[in-house]
Scaffold this motif. Structure first.
Motif, PDB file in Angstrom:
ATOM      1  N   ILE A 156       5.215   5.621   3.046  1.00  0.00           N
ATOM      2  CA  ILE A 156       4.219   6.246   2.164  1.00  0.00           C
ATOM      3  C   ILE A 156       4.311   5.545   0.813  1.00  0.00           C
ATOM      4  O   ILE A 156       5.314   5.667   0.100  1.00  0.00           O
ATOM      5  N   TYR A 157       3.273   4.767   0.527  1.00  0.00           N
ATOM      6  CA  TYR A 157       3.250   3.995  -0.717  1.00  0.00           C
ATOM      7  C   TYR A 157       2.403   4.743  -1.754  1.00  0.00           C
ATOM      8  O   TYR A 157       1.246   5.059  -1.494  1.00  0.00           O
ATOM      9  N   ASP A 158       3.007   4.991  -2.910  1.00  0.00           N
ATOM     10  CA  ASP A 158       2.181   5.424  -4.040  1.00  0.00           C
ATOM     11  C   ASP A 158       1.596   4.170  -4.665  1.00  0.00           C
ATOM     12  O   ASP A 158       2.104   3.054  -4.419  1.00  0.00           O
ATOM     13  N   PRO A 183       9.743  -9.053   0.442  1.00  0.00           N
ATOM     14  CA  PRO A 183       9.721 -10.033   1.558  1.00  0.00           C
ATOM     15  C   PRO A 183      10.882  -9.812   2.520  1.00  0.00           C
ATOM     16  O   PRO A 183      12.021  -9.635   2.092  1.00  0.00           O
ATOM     17  N   HIS A 184      10.579  -9.800   3.787  1.00  0.00           N
ATOM     18  CA  HIS A 184      11.630  -9.618   4.797  1.00  0.00           C
ATOM     19  C   HIS A 184      11.139 -10.089   6.160  1.00  0.00           C
ATOM     20  O   HIS A 184       9.943 -10.282   6.378  1.00  0.00           O
ATOM     21  N   ILE A 185      12.098 -10.244   7.046  1.00  0.00           N
ATOM     22  CA  ILE A 185      11.815 -10.431   8.482  1.00  0.00           C
ATOM     23  C   ILE A 185      12.438  -9.237   9.182  1.00  0.00           C
ATOM     24  O   ILE A 185      13.579  -8.858   8.863  1.00  0.00           O
ATOM     25  N   CYS A 218       4.549  -3.497  15.529  1.00  0.00           N
ATOM     26  CA  CYS A 218       3.235  -3.429  14.886  1.00  0.00           C
ATOM     27  C   CYS A 218       3.216  -2.440  13.725  1.00  0.00           C
ATOM     28  O   CYS A 218       4.090  -1.576  13.623  1.00  0.00           O
ATOM     29  N   THR A 219       2.234  -2.610  12.856  1.00  0.00           N
ATOM     30  CA  THR A 219       2.064  -1.674  11.760  1.00  0.00           C
ATOM     31  C   THR A 219       0.607  -1.212  11.718  1.00  0.00           C
ATOM     32  O   THR A 219      -0.318  -2.005  11.870  1.00  0.00           O
ATOM     33  N   VAL A 220       0.437   0.105  11.564  1.00  0.00           N
ATOM     34  CA  VAL A 220      -0.898   0.720  11.540  1.00  0.00           C
ATOM     35  C   VAL A 220      -1.170   1.193  10.107  1.00  0.00           C
ATOM     36  O   VAL A 220      -0.277   1.748   9.464  1.00  0.00           O
ATOM     37  N   LYS A 248       8.184 -14.761   6.596  1.00  0.00           N
ATOM     38  CA  LYS A 248       8.547 -13.440   6.064  1.00  0.00           C
ATOM     39  C   LYS A 248       7.247 -12.733   5.732  1.00  0.00           C
ATOM     40  O   LYS A 248       6.215 -13.372   5.549  1.00  0.00           O
ATOM     41  N   HIS A 249       7.315 -11.419   5.634  1.00  0.00           N
ATOM     42  CA  HIS A 249       6.128 -10.697   5.175  1.00  0.00           C
ATOM     43  C   HIS A 249       6.520  -9.705   4.093  1.00  0.00           C
ATOM     44  O   HIS A 249       7.681  -9.290   3.996  1.00  0.00           O
ATOM     45  N   SER A 250       5.532  -9.358   3.286  1.00  0.00           N
ATOM     46  CA  SER A 250       5.762  -8.371   2.226  1.00  0.00           C
ATOM     47  C   SER A 250       4.435  -7.712   1.878  1.00  0.00           C
ATOM     48  O   SER A 250       3.368  -8.288   2.113  1.00  0.00           O
ATOM     49  N   LYS A 302      -2.901   4.572  -3.241  1.00  0.00           N
ATOM     50  CA  LYS A 302      -2.001   5.223  -2.283  1.00  0.00           C
ATOM     51  C   LYS A 302      -2.284   4.736  -0.859  1.00  0.00           C
ATOM     52  O   LYS A 302      -3.450   4.597  -0.478  1.00  0.00           O
ATOM     53  N   ARG A 303      -1.238   4.482  -0.130  1.00  0.00           N
ATOM     54  CA  ARG A 303      -1.411   3.931   1.217  1.00  0.00           C
ATOM     55  C   ARG A 303      -0.311   4.472   2.117  1.00  0.00           C
ATOM     56  O   ARG A 303       0.801   4.752   1.638  1.00  0.00           O
ATOM     57  N   ILE A 304      -0.631   4.582   3.395  1.00  0.00           N
ATOM     58  CA  ILE A 304       0.388   4.958   4.394  1.00  0.00           C
ATOM     59  C   ILE A 304       0.349   3.915   5.500  1.00  0.00           C
ATOM     60  O   ILE A 304      -0.734   3.453   5.887  1.00  0.00           O
ATOM     61  N   SER A 305       1.523   3.512   5.959  1.00  0.00           N
ATOM     62  CA  SER A 305       1.553   2.681   7.170  1.00  0.00           C
ATOM     63  C   SER A 305       2.589   3.269   8.115  1.00  0.00           C
ATOM     64  O   SER A 305       3.534   3.937   7.673  1.00  0.00           O
ATOM     65  N   ILE A 306       2.375   3.035   9.388  1.00  0.00           N
ATOM     66  CA  ILE A 306       3.390   3.433  10.375  1.00  0.00           C
ATOM     67  C   ILE A 306       3.760   2.182  11.165  1.00  0.00           C
ATOM     68  O   ILE A 306       2.897   1.539  11.760  1.00  0.00           O
ATOM     69  N   THR A 307       5.043   1.826  11.090  1.00  0.00           N
ATOM     70  CA  THR A 307       5.528   0.661  11.825  1.00  0.00           C
ATOM     71  C   THR A 307       6.189   1.158  13.108  1.00  0.00           C
ATOM     72  O   THR A 307       7.113   1.976  13.061  1.00  0.00           O
ATOM     73  N   PHE A 308       5.661   0.681  14.240  1.00  0.00           N
ATOM     74  CA  PHE A 308       6.191   1.093  15.544  1.00  0.00           C
ATOM     75  C   PHE A 308       7.010  -0.061  16.120  1.00  0.00           C
ATOM     76  O   PHE A 308       6.524  -1.200  16.187  1.00  0.00           O
TER      77      PHE A 308
HETATM   78  O1  LIG Z   1       3.352  -1.318   5.293  1.00  0.00           O
HETATM   79  C1  LIG Z   1       3.148  -2.246   6.064  1.00  0.00           C
HETATM   80  O2  LIG Z   1       2.055  -2.480   6.561  1.00  0.00           O
HETATM   81  C2  LIG Z   1       4.288  -3.175   6.418  1.00  0.00           C
HETATM   82  C3  LIG Z   1       5.529  -2.405   6.742  1.00  0.00           C
HETATM   83  C4  LIG Z   1       6.697  -3.269   7.039  1.00  0.00           C
HETATM   84  O3  LIG Z   1       6.706  -4.445   6.806  1.00  0.00           O
HETATM   85  C5  LIG Z   1       7.865  -2.648   7.648  1.00  0.00           C
HETATM   86  O4  LIG Z   1       7.872  -1.426   7.903  1.00  0.00           O
HETATM   87  O5  LIG Z   1       8.848  -3.394   7.905  1.00  0.00           O
END
Ligand SMILES: O=C(O)CCC(=O)C(=O)O
Length: 433
Positions: free
Chosen positions: A267-269, A276-278, A288-290, A337-339, A346-352
């Protein structure tokens, strides 16, 4: 009963409208919203039945268009809810709501809700087929960089699937995430499930809620190294997220060989980021990330630079539309790497992710609900009449690797959905998270 025919008396719409829909819908509905698609399909069905009764037709406006011509106060969520665009729908959250398990059953139906309008009587199969046709699949990302002296496409293996979760579905999922956040704040989730970073400056951290396993981002206070902590327990994957997993496997987004058994909600404010990470190899590939709530860019590069708090520079940026799924595999997962730089809203992602079996938490039990998921097979629901030509049921309009496919290249050949690759990479990761 009248049958629509041409001058020579040949039927214009086959009796078997299921097959007709399968064949011509990608062409007829390109660029149309789901509601319009459904109206069109309903009319084709009526034609197939020989019914040309004008009075029985709806007034021709899908909910979106009807409202947009009469109600200028329509929210962006409503406008975007029917796939004309993947635009953001921030501020759509109207309070938390708990999702009971019966609601989750309901969600399964809702997952094809974009075409669930009552005006026509499409079968569930037809509705699912139509929703599938609307998924965009981009698999040809290219960014060549020199890595260890060799020129490589660092994005090989990335796939962006858009319009996977409809606006209504996103809304439901976001509401649920907010209810989980509420529970986390009230200590109603297991201790390591919920974590809220102490923020002392802009661009630091984000709230995370993890299910299935406890993942340690950095050496913790007990001296555990980064990776899955096998003797720690977190809450199991909630039913709603399992429904999402089933959708992604069923719709050929994730391979049956890599069904996720853990996930992390981020949950990103505004201004929050992920550096950056792998991803750690305690998790197999692909993962994957949604994305939900607002669009943001994800940066890729073999060498991502940190410019300041929440500010990163990389060679390639991919916008992540709401409702989309980004598959990370191959070089895209293990060389680049990704970041996510500080998000604009505000954003939400779910990494499965699926855990390496050797790293399962000691008390981990596989969830039978996530076993034996069958990918959607269009032939399953079609009548058995053989096509007149072998290629009749194929709609491979765009060659693999031809760019944004815009959702209309759904092909009924299984070869369109090759396995997404193995779980191991020859290239060892750096900066694991
Ligand atoms: O928020 C995203 O889309 C990426 C999330 C991510 O890189 C992670 O959970 O490792």
């Amino acid at each position: 009963m009248a049958v629509l025919s041409d001058d020579s008396g040949k039927r214009l719409v086959p009796e078997d409208s299921g097959q007709f829909l399968s064949k011509y819908i990608p062409f007829l509905t390109k660029g149309l919203c789901s509601d319009c698609t459904e109206i069109l399909c309903g009319r084709i069905r009526q034609l197939a039945l020989g019914n040309m009764d004008m009075d029985s037709l709806s007034n021709g406006h899908c909910e979106d268009h009807k409202e947009s011509t009469t109600d200028s106060s329509l929210t962006s969520l409503d406008r975007n809810s029917n796939s004309h665009s993947n635009g953001n729908y921030k501020n759509s959250h109207k309070g938390s709501s708990k999702v009971s398990s019966s609601k989750n059953e309901e969600l399964d139906e809702m997952l094809i809700s974009e075409v669930q309008n009552k005006r026509t009587s499409l079968s569930r199969d037809d509705r699912e087929r139509i929703r599938l046709l609307q998924v965009g699949r981009k698999k040809d990302f290219v960014c060549v960089e020199r890595v260890n002296g060799k020129m490589v496409n660092i994005l090989q293996g990335l796939e962006l699937h858009t319009r996977v979760f409809s606006a209504a579905e996103q809304n439901r999922i976001v509401d649920y995430v907010h209810s989980l956040q509420e529970m986390g704040r009230k200590n109603q989730l297991r201790e390591r499930t919920y974590s809220e970073p102490r923020k002392w400056m802009r661009g630091k951290g984000r709230v995370t809620i993890q299910f299935g396993c406890c993942y340690n981002y950095a050496v913790d206070k007990n001296g555990n190294p980064p990776g899955i902590i096998r003797d720690e327990e977190v809450d199991p994957i909630p039913p709603l997220f399992k429904t999402m997993i089933k959708r992604m496997v069923r719709w050929h987004i994730l391979p049956t060989t890599c069904v996720p058994n853990s996930c992390i909600v981020n949950i990103y404010d505004e201004g929050d980021c992920i550096p950056p990470h792998i991803d750690h190899h305690d998790f197999v590939r692909p993962f994957c990330t949604v994305s939900f709530l607002s669009e943001c860019n994800i940066l890729f590069g073999s060498n991502l630079r940190i410019l300041g708090p929440g500010k990163f520079a990389g060679s390639f940026s991919i916008p992540l539309p709401v409702g989309s799924v980004l598959i990370m595999n191959g070089n895209g997962a293990d060389v680049a790497k990704h970041s996510v730089p500080g998000v604009p809203a505000k954003r939400i992602s779910i990494t499965f992710r699926k855990m390496d079996t050797r790293k399962h938490p000691y008390k981990f039990l596989p969830d039978p609900e996530l076993e034996g998921i069958s990918p959607y097979d269009p032939n399953e629901s079609l009548p058995q009449a053989p096509p007149s030509r072998p290629s009749e049921l194929q709609f491979n309009h765009s060659a693999e690797g031809e760019g944004e496919t815009d959702g209309n290249n759904f092909c009924y050949e299984n070869s369109q959905f090759p396995p997404l690759g193995g779980s191991n990479s020859a290239v060892r990761p750096r900066n694991r998270r």
